[in-house]
Enzyme design. Structure first.
Site, PDB file in Angstrom:
ATOM      1  N   ARG A 183      -8.866  -0.515   4.194  1.00  0.00           N
ATOM      2  CA  ARG A 183      -8.008   0.556   3.646  1.00  0.00           C
ATOM      3  C   ARG A 183      -6.650  -0.002   3.218  1.00  0.00           C
ATOM      4  O   ARG A 183      -6.017   0.534   2.312  1.00  0.00           O
ATOM      5  CB  ARG A 183      -7.757   1.628   4.714  1.00  0.00           C
ATOM      6  CG  ARG A 183      -8.893   2.613   4.918  1.00  0.00           C
ATOM      7  CD  ARG A 183      -8.448   3.705   5.883  1.00  0.00           C
ATOM      8  NE  ARG A 183      -7.106   4.111   5.571  1.00  0.00           N
ATOM      9  CZ  ARG A 183      -6.136   4.333   6.461  1.00  0.00           C
ATOM     10  NH1 ARG A 183      -6.381   4.219   7.739  1.00  0.00           N
ATOM     11  NH2 ARG A 183      -4.925   4.680   6.069  1.00  0.00           N
ATOM     12  N   CYS A 215      -5.524  12.725  12.497  1.00  0.00           N
ATOM     13  CA  CYS A 215      -6.057  11.436  12.075  1.00  0.00           C
ATOM     14  C   CYS A 215      -6.114  10.522  13.278  1.00  0.00           C
ATOM     15  O   CYS A 215      -5.786  10.911  14.392  1.00  0.00           O
ATOM     16  CB  CYS A 215      -5.226  10.824  10.959  1.00  0.00           C
ATOM     17  SG  CYS A 215      -3.754  10.013  11.551  1.00  0.00           S
ATOM     18  N   ARG A 233      -1.373  15.024  12.413  1.00  0.00           N
ATOM     19  CA  ARG A 233      -0.662  14.641  11.185  1.00  0.00           C
ATOM     20  C   ARG A 233      -0.131  15.911  10.527  1.00  0.00           C
ATOM     21  O   ARG A 233      -0.658  16.361   9.505  1.00  0.00           O
ATOM     22  CB  ARG A 233      -1.644  13.893  10.277  1.00  0.00           C
ATOM     23  CG  ARG A 233      -1.008  12.880   9.339  1.00  0.00           C
ATOM     24  CD  ARG A 233      -0.669  11.590  10.037  1.00  0.00           C
ATOM     25  NE  ARG A 233      -0.040  10.658   9.132  1.00  0.00           N
ATOM     26  CZ  ARG A 233      -0.479   9.409   8.936  1.00  0.00           C
ATOM     27  NH1 ARG A 233      -1.540   8.967   9.542  1.00  0.00           N
ATOM     28  NH2 ARG A 233       0.184   8.602   8.128  1.00  0.00           N
ATOM     29  N   ASP A 237       4.045   0.644  12.096  1.00  0.00           N
ATOM     30  CA  ASP A 237       2.878  -0.076  11.559  1.00  0.00           C
ATOM     31  C   ASP A 237       2.841  -1.535  12.012  1.00  0.00           C
ATOM     32  O   ASP A 237       1.788  -2.177  11.938  1.00  0.00           O
ATOM     33  CB  ASP A 237       2.884  -0.026  10.015  1.00  0.00           C
ATOM     34  CG  ASP A 237       2.579   1.368   9.483  1.00  0.00           C
ATOM     35  OD1 ASP A 237       2.230   2.246  10.287  1.00  0.00           O
ATOM     36  OD2 ASP A 237       2.693   1.560   8.258  1.00  0.00           O
ATOM     37  N   LYS A 272       0.840  -1.209   0.000  1.00  0.00           N
ATOM     38  CA  LYS A 272       0.000   0.000   0.000  1.00  0.00           C
ATOM     39  C   LYS A 272       0.870   1.252   0.000  1.00  0.00           C
ATOM     40  O   LYS A 272       0.631   2.187  -0.755  1.00  0.00           O
ATOM     41  CB  LYS A 272      -0.899  -0.002   1.248  1.00  0.00           C
ATOM     42  CG  LYS A 272      -1.634   1.310   1.467  1.00  0.00           C
ATOM     43  CD  LYS A 272      -2.496   1.287   2.695  1.00  0.00           C
ATOM     44  CE  LYS A 272      -1.817   1.737   3.959  1.00  0.00           C
ATOM     45  NZ  LYS A 272      -1.543   3.178   4.075  1.00  0.00           N
ATOM     46  N   ASN A 273       1.890   1.266   0.845  1.00  0.00           N
ATOM     47  CA  ASN A 273       2.682   2.487   1.004  1.00  0.00           C
ATOM     48  C   ASN A 273       3.636   2.731  -0.165  1.00  0.00           C
ATOM     49  O   ASN A 273       4.287   3.774  -0.224  1.00  0.00           O
ATOM     50  CB  ASN A 273       3.442   2.460   2.329  1.00  0.00           C
ATOM     51  CG  ASN A 273       2.508   2.632   3.512  1.00  0.00           C
ATOM     52  OD1 ASN A 273       1.313   2.873   3.335  1.00  0.00           O
ATOM     53  ND2 ASN A 273       3.041   2.490   4.722  1.00  0.00           N
TER      54      ASN A 273
HETATM   55  C1  UD1 Z   1       4.024   6.817   6.353  1.00  0.00           C
HETATM   56  C2  UD1 Z   1       3.190   5.592   6.121  1.00  0.00           C
HETATM   57  C3  UD1 Z   1       2.588   5.097   7.421  1.00  0.00           C
HETATM   58  C4  UD1 Z   1       3.669   4.904   8.478  1.00  0.00           C
HETATM   59  C5  UD1 Z   1       4.532   6.153   8.604  1.00  0.00           C
HETATM   60  C6  UD1 Z   1       5.727   5.964   9.523  1.00  0.00           C
HETATM   61  C7  UD1 Z   1       2.394   5.875   3.871  1.00  0.00           C
HETATM   62  C8  UD1 Z   1       1.239   6.116   2.967  1.00  0.00           C
HETATM   63  N1  UD1 Z   1       2.139   5.914   5.171  1.00  0.00           N
HETATM   64  O1  UD1 Z   1       3.153   7.835   6.833  1.00  0.00           O
HETATM   65  O2  UD1 Z   1       1.932   3.851   7.174  1.00  0.00           O
HETATM   66  O3  UD1 Z   1       3.056   4.640   9.707  1.00  0.00           O
HETATM   67  O4  UD1 Z   1       5.043   6.537   7.311  1.00  0.00           O
HETATM   68  O5  UD1 Z   1       6.494   4.896   9.080  1.00  0.00           O
HETATM   69  O6  UD1 Z   1       3.491   5.626   3.423  1.00  0.00           O
HETATM   70  N2  UD1 Z   1       5.933  14.588  10.717  1.00  0.00           N
HETATM   71  C9  UD1 Z   1       6.033  15.929  11.025  1.00  0.00           C
HETATM   72  N3  UD1 Z   1       5.883  16.832  10.017  1.00  0.00           N
HETATM   73  C10 UD1 Z   1       5.632  16.459   8.730  1.00  0.00           C
HETATM   74  C11 UD1 Z   1       5.539  15.083   8.421  1.00  0.00           C
HETATM   75  C12 UD1 Z   1       5.693  14.174   9.449  1.00  0.00           C
HETATM   76  O7  UD1 Z   1       6.241  16.296  12.174  1.00  0.00           O
HETATM   77  O8  UD1 Z   1       5.505  17.333   7.855  1.00  0.00           O
HETATM   78  C13 UD1 Z   1       6.082  13.585  11.796  1.00  0.00           C
HETATM   79  C14 UD1 Z   1       4.800  12.780  12.006  1.00  0.00           C
HETATM   80  O9  UD1 Z   1       3.902  13.444  12.867  1.00  0.00           O
HETATM   81  C15 UD1 Z   1       5.322  11.511  12.609  1.00  0.00           C
HETATM   82  C16 UD1 Z   1       6.681  11.338  11.936  1.00  0.00           C
HETATM   83  O10 UD1 Z   1       7.028  12.614  11.394  1.00  0.00           O
HETATM   84  O11 UD1 Z   1       5.516  11.676  13.991  1.00  0.00           O
HETATM   85  C17 UD1 Z   1       6.705  10.316  10.836  1.00  0.00           C
HETATM   86  O12 UD1 Z   1       5.684  10.598   9.910  1.00  0.00           O
HETATM   87  P1  UD1 Z   1       5.853  10.238   8.375  1.00  0.00           P
HETATM   88  O13 UD1 Z   1       7.063   9.405   8.181  1.00  0.00           O
HETATM   89  O14 UD1 Z   1       5.738  11.498   7.590  1.00  0.00           O
HETATM   90  O15 UD1 Z   1       4.565   9.352   8.127  1.00  0.00           O
HETATM   91  P2  UD1 Z   1       3.663   9.350   6.842  1.00  0.00           P
HETATM   92  O16 UD1 Z   1       4.455   9.613   5.615  1.00  0.00           O
HETATM   93  O17 UD1 Z   1       2.455  10.188   7.082  1.00  0.00           O
END
Ligand code: UD1
Length: 417
Positions: free
Chosen positions: A397, A116, A121, A305, A22-23
């Site tokens: 999902r 979320c 998020r 995850d 999925k990711n």
């Molecule tokens: C992706 C995965 C999700 C997984 C996560 C962490 C997809 C579609 N989803 O989510 O399944 O659980 O990686 O491995 O690939 N953060 C910030 N600012 C930002 C972006 C992120 O502070 O602009 C923080 C988030 O709150 C979190 C951490 O960084 O604490 C990691 O998030 P991130 O790696 O961005 O997760 P996703 O890409 O949303």
């Protein structure tokens, strides 16, 4: 049919082929906008998140056709650059389209994804990365307007290796003027898969899988055919189900390297592992005992995850297993459901302490999020009696034919109204 009826207490025994990740497929679908032509994606899992991503592509003007697990996308015509609020709400990771649509059209309008089920998020790193490449961004707290006639080269230093911010930066940088270096990039296998797809479109990009990714802007376009890598989180969910039920499960189509951290933990819990180039087998027919501290970290650390399904696997392990969740602030929402099944778990902040119990019993359960919902199903398979798990739209999902895969392993699990 939004509930699962699960008769637990029977060890799983069998083999299951893992779906495409999925990711991986979600950022690749976003990247297909940059093809300005036809893309064929194989091993595309059938998931509601993929359906939501397809609706976004169709909203942009792409033609998308699915035959089984193959998706055909034609992105020659792009007619708009906004993502309406209803589509943003359908899938939190719709923000992954931001970099691609900005790079393709010079403009992007979307609503803020907001919080979320796992906690806040934020997308500050996505936006600051695009700003560093020259995007003008107006963020009124509700909607975000990005403009950039041309994006330019720069160095982006991510304070935390965000998966989504790394992907958005790669997508936007692929057609920028100059070279973009992403420092402290996420290293997940799905980042590498996105790089491989972008290279098929003509992108000059290297370093995915390391802490530094370099993207030399190029003119992209043309036909691309790509097979999505296997889903390591789906794989560890089915392996966790082997441990939770005291059974034996083989997962095929998976590179064992992708799941080695989780496999180490399941080994500590008492599973015997065997693996080949594209399969992994967990045999949990012996006694389970507590594992060492399980701390979620960015890849190659223990994936957040995998925390819920592995917690489900640890409930009957003798002794105390401690989890430390370091990525998301609200990722223990499955714990009350596990406790209803008879688990002994205490949560304090980011720490969850699981004291192994000899038996679990059936209960009425509700999924609160994707991996937490899968964890409840895994735990219910290890509990005596008939459990009913509602709100399984969360599981749909991210798991392709979840109950069908578990039935193939001998589980008694049916969808009911
Ligand atoms: C992706 C995965 C999700 C997984 C996560 C962490 C997809 C579609 N989803 O989510 O399944 O659980 O990686 O491995 O690939 N953060 C910030 N600012 C930002 C972006 C992120 O502070 O602009 C923080 C988030 O709150 C979190 C951490 O960084 O604490 C990691 O998030 P991130 O790696 O961005 O997760 P996703 O890409 O949303």
């Amino acid at each position: 049919m939004n509930k699962l009826r699960i008769t637990g207490g029977r060890p799983l025994d069998g083999s299951v082929h893992v779906q495409g990740a999925k990711n991986s497929v979600l950022p690749i679908l976003a990247a297909s906008i940059l093809a300005k032509g036809e893309t064929v994606i194989h091993s595309c899992p059938q998931l509601s998140d993929v359906d939501a991503a397809v609706r976004i592509l169709q909203h942009f003007g792409c033609t998308v056709t699915r035959f089984g697990h193959t998706l055909y996308i034609d992105s020659r015509e792009i007619t708009c650059c906004d993502i309406p609020e209803n589509l943003m709400k359908e899938m939190r990771s719709s923000v992954i389209f931001l970099g691609a649509i900005l790079a393709r059209t010079g403009e992007a309008v979307l609503s803020r994804p907001g919080g979320c089920e796992l906690g806040p998020r934020p997308i500050d790193l996505h936006l600051s990365s695009l700003r560093a490449m020259g995007a003008q961004i107006t963020d009124n707290g509700n909607s975000i307007l990005c403009r950039a006639e041309r994006l330019h080269g720069c160095t982006i230093c991510l304070p935390t290796p965000s998966v989504g911010a790394t992907e958005n930066s790669m997508l936007a940088a692929a057609c920028a003027d100059g070279t973009v270096t992403i420092v402290n990039a996420a290293r997940e296998p799905e980042i590498w898969d996105l790089q491989e797809y972008l290279k098929k479109l003509g992108a000059r990009i290297c370093g995915a899988g390391t802490k530094e990714i370099t993207v030399e802007g190029a003119r992209l376009g043309g036909f691309a055919e790509h097979t999505v890598i296997p889903d390591r989180i789906a794989a560890v969910t089915y392996l966790s189900a082997a441990a939770a039920t005291g059974g034996r499960v083989e997962v095929t189509g998976i590179n064992p390297w992708y799941i080695s951290t989780v496999a180490d933990t399941l080994c500590q819990l008492g599973c015997a592992f065997s693996s080949g180039s594209d399969f992994v087998c967990a045999d949990a027919r012996g006694a389970l005992h507590a594992a060492e501290l399980i701390e979620t970290r960015p890849y190659p650390g223990f994936p957040t995850d995998a925390q819920p399904p592995v917690m489900a696997a640890s409930l009957k392990a003798a002794g105390t297993t401690v989890f430390s969740e370091n990525i998301f602030t609200n990722r223990y929402r499955h714990v009350p459901g596990l406790v209803r099944l008879g688990a002994d778990i205490k949560v304090s902040g980011r720490i969850a302490v699981v004291n192994g119990v000899p038996e679990l019993h059936a209960a009425g359960l509700a999924a609160t999020d994707l991996r937490g919902g899968a964890a409840l199903a895994v735990a219910a398979l290890g509990a005596q009696g008939v459990s009913v798990l509602s709100d399984i739209q969360h599981i749909d999902r991210g798991y392709d034919d979840f109950d069908g895969c578990l039935r193939a392993l001998g589980a008694q699990i049916q969808r009911i109204d």
